[in-house]
Design a protein around this motif. Structure first.
Motif, short mmCIF file in Angstrom:
data_model
loop_
_atom_site.label_atom_id
_atom_site.label_comp_id
_atom_site.label_asym_id
_atom_site.label_seq_id
_atom_site.Cartn_x
_atom_site.Cartn_y
_atom_site.Cartn_z
N LYS A 1 17.00 -14.08 3.98
CA LYS A 1 17.04 -12.80 3.28
C LYS A 1 15.67 -12.37 2.78
CE LYS A 1 21.90 -13.01 1.88
NZ LYS A 1 22.86 -12.91 0.74
N SER A 2 14.69 -13.24 2.88
CA SER A 2 13.32 -12.86 2.53
C SER A 2 12.72 -12.08 3.69
CB SER A 2 12.48 -14.10 2.23
OG SER A 2 12.98 -14.78 1.10
N SER B 1 12.43 -8.99 4.09
CA SER B 1 13.33 -7.87 4.39
C SER B 1 14.45 -8.28 5.34
CB SER B 1 12.56 -6.69 4.99
OG SER B 1 13.37 -5.54 5.06
N CYS C 1 9.06 -6.29 7.54
CA CYS C 1 8.54 -6.16 6.18
C CYS C 1 8.23 -4.72 5.81
CB CYS C 1 7.29 -7.02 6.01
SG CYS C 1 7.60 -8.80 5.92
N ASP D 1 12.83 -1.03 4.19
CA ASP D 1 13.74 -1.28 3.07
C ASP D 1 15.15 -1.09 3.63
OD1 ASP D 1 15.37 -1.28 0.86
OD2 ASP D 1 14.11 0.04 -0.34
N ARG E 1 18.10 -2.13 2.29
CA ARG E 1 19.21 -2.32 1.33
C ARG E 1 20.34 -1.33 1.55
NH1 ARG E 1 15.69 -2.32 -4.08
NH2 ARG E 1 14.63 -0.73 -2.82
N GLN F 1 5.96 1.92 8.77
CA GLN F 1 7.12 2.39 8.04
C GLN F 1 7.84 3.53 8.74
OE1 GLN F 1 4.16 1.65 6.77
NE2 GLN F 1 4.23 1.05 4.62
N ALA G 1 18.00 3.29 6.41
CA ALA G 1 16.78 2.54 6.09
C ALA G 1 15.76 3.45 5.42
CB ALA G 1 16.19 1.94 7.35
N PHE H 1 9.20 0.80 3.34
CA PHE H 1 8.78 -0.05 2.23
C PHE H 1 7.29 0.20 2.00
CE2 PHE H 1 7.48 -3.96 0.08
CZ PHE H 1 8.47 -4.06 -0.88
N PRO I 1 4.24 -3.32 2.76
CA PRO I 1 4.71 -4.41 3.62
C PRO I 1 3.80 -5.63 3.61
CG PRO I 1 3.85 -2.57 4.92
CD PRO I 1 3.95 -2.09 3.51
N ARG J 1 4.56 -7.65 0.56
CA ARG J 1 5.84 -8.35 0.72
C ARG J 1 5.65 -9.61 1.56
NH1 ARG J 1 10.77 -5.09 3.11
NH2 ARG J 1 11.61 -5.11 1.00
N ASP K 1 6.39 -13.26 -0.18
CA ASP K 1 7.50 -14.06 0.34
C ASP K 1 6.99 -15.33 1.00
OD1 ASP K 1 9.21 -12.18 -0.61
OD2 ASP K 1 9.86 -11.42 1.34
#
Length: 218
Positions: free
Chosen positions: A81-82, A84, A138, A141, A143, A175, A184, A187, A190, A193, A197
């Motif tokens: 889950k890391s 992204s 990365c 996003d 979510r 992106q 989506a 992010f 990136p 991130r 991570d």
């Protein structure tokens, strides 16, 4: 005067030595310099640019970059889950389509020119392709896509990315891929991130403390 037979000698107090580098077992680099190289890797900084600013030899930077690149598949599979959710997407059985698209994309050709102009080893090429795919993840996003709840979301992301990557201008921000995936969002940072991570992963799984499996099945 030499000690007589039977004379008691006070044992020396054992000294506790702190680890020199928590992120790389047995590394000669200090932790501070290692993190600067990790940051350079995450930022995609070429070796010849990073060398004068870190006072680390190009040979050492190249070896460190190579070790990081080789461990990236292990990191995303250990913490899916890391990055992204890269471990969830790139482990999907249809992910080879994404890797195939990435390898033949203008984005990857630009990556090779900057970071591996003399690349000949097929296994090393796969590591660079894998790195490119993780960087793309990365930049997203996800979510709002339901990646962590819907088992079909990973397949949808793989297929949409495989379609989108060849259409991405290498001079445009990665992106822009978010436009091809409903729900989506781009992010904003990136590279940060990827750095954070990866740093958290290495803090618990330092380089040199585990074996490396090359991603030959990509």
């Amino acid at each position: 005067m030499s000690a007589e037979i039977g004379e008691y000698k006070k044992p020396k107090r054992a000294t506790r030595i702190a680890l020199k580098n928590r992120y790389s077992a047995g590394a000669k680099l200090s932790e501070h310099k290692f993190l600067r190289l990790l940051h350079g890797f995450a930022e995609g900084t070429p070796i010849n640019v990073l060398e004068p600013s870190t006072h680390v030899s190009g040979k050492t930077i190249r070896a460190t970059y190579g070790a990081l690149r080789a461990h990236l598949p292990i990191a995303i599979s250990t913490h899916p889950k890391s990055f992204s959710g890269a471990g969830l997407v790139l482990a999907h059985h249809e992910a080879p389509a994404l890797f195939h698209a990435a390898r033949r994309s203008p984005l990857f050709r630009r990556h090779r020119r900057h970071h591996a102009p003399r690349l000949k080893c097929p296994d090393e090429e796969l590591e660079h392709v894998h790195e490119t795919a993780v960087r793309l993840m990365c930049a997203l996003d996800l979510r709002g896509v339901g990646l962590y709840e819907d088992e079909n979301a990973a397949r949808e992301i793989v297929l949409r990315l495989a379609y989108a990557i060849p259409h991405l201008n290498p001079r445009e921000p990665m992106q822009k891929l978010a436009e091809f995936i409903p729900g989506a969002k781009p992010f904003a940072h990136p590279e940060l991130r990827l750095y954070e991570d990866f740093r958290r992963y290495l803090l618990k799984n330092p380089l040199g403390a585990q074996s490396v499996l090359c991603p030959k099945t990509l």
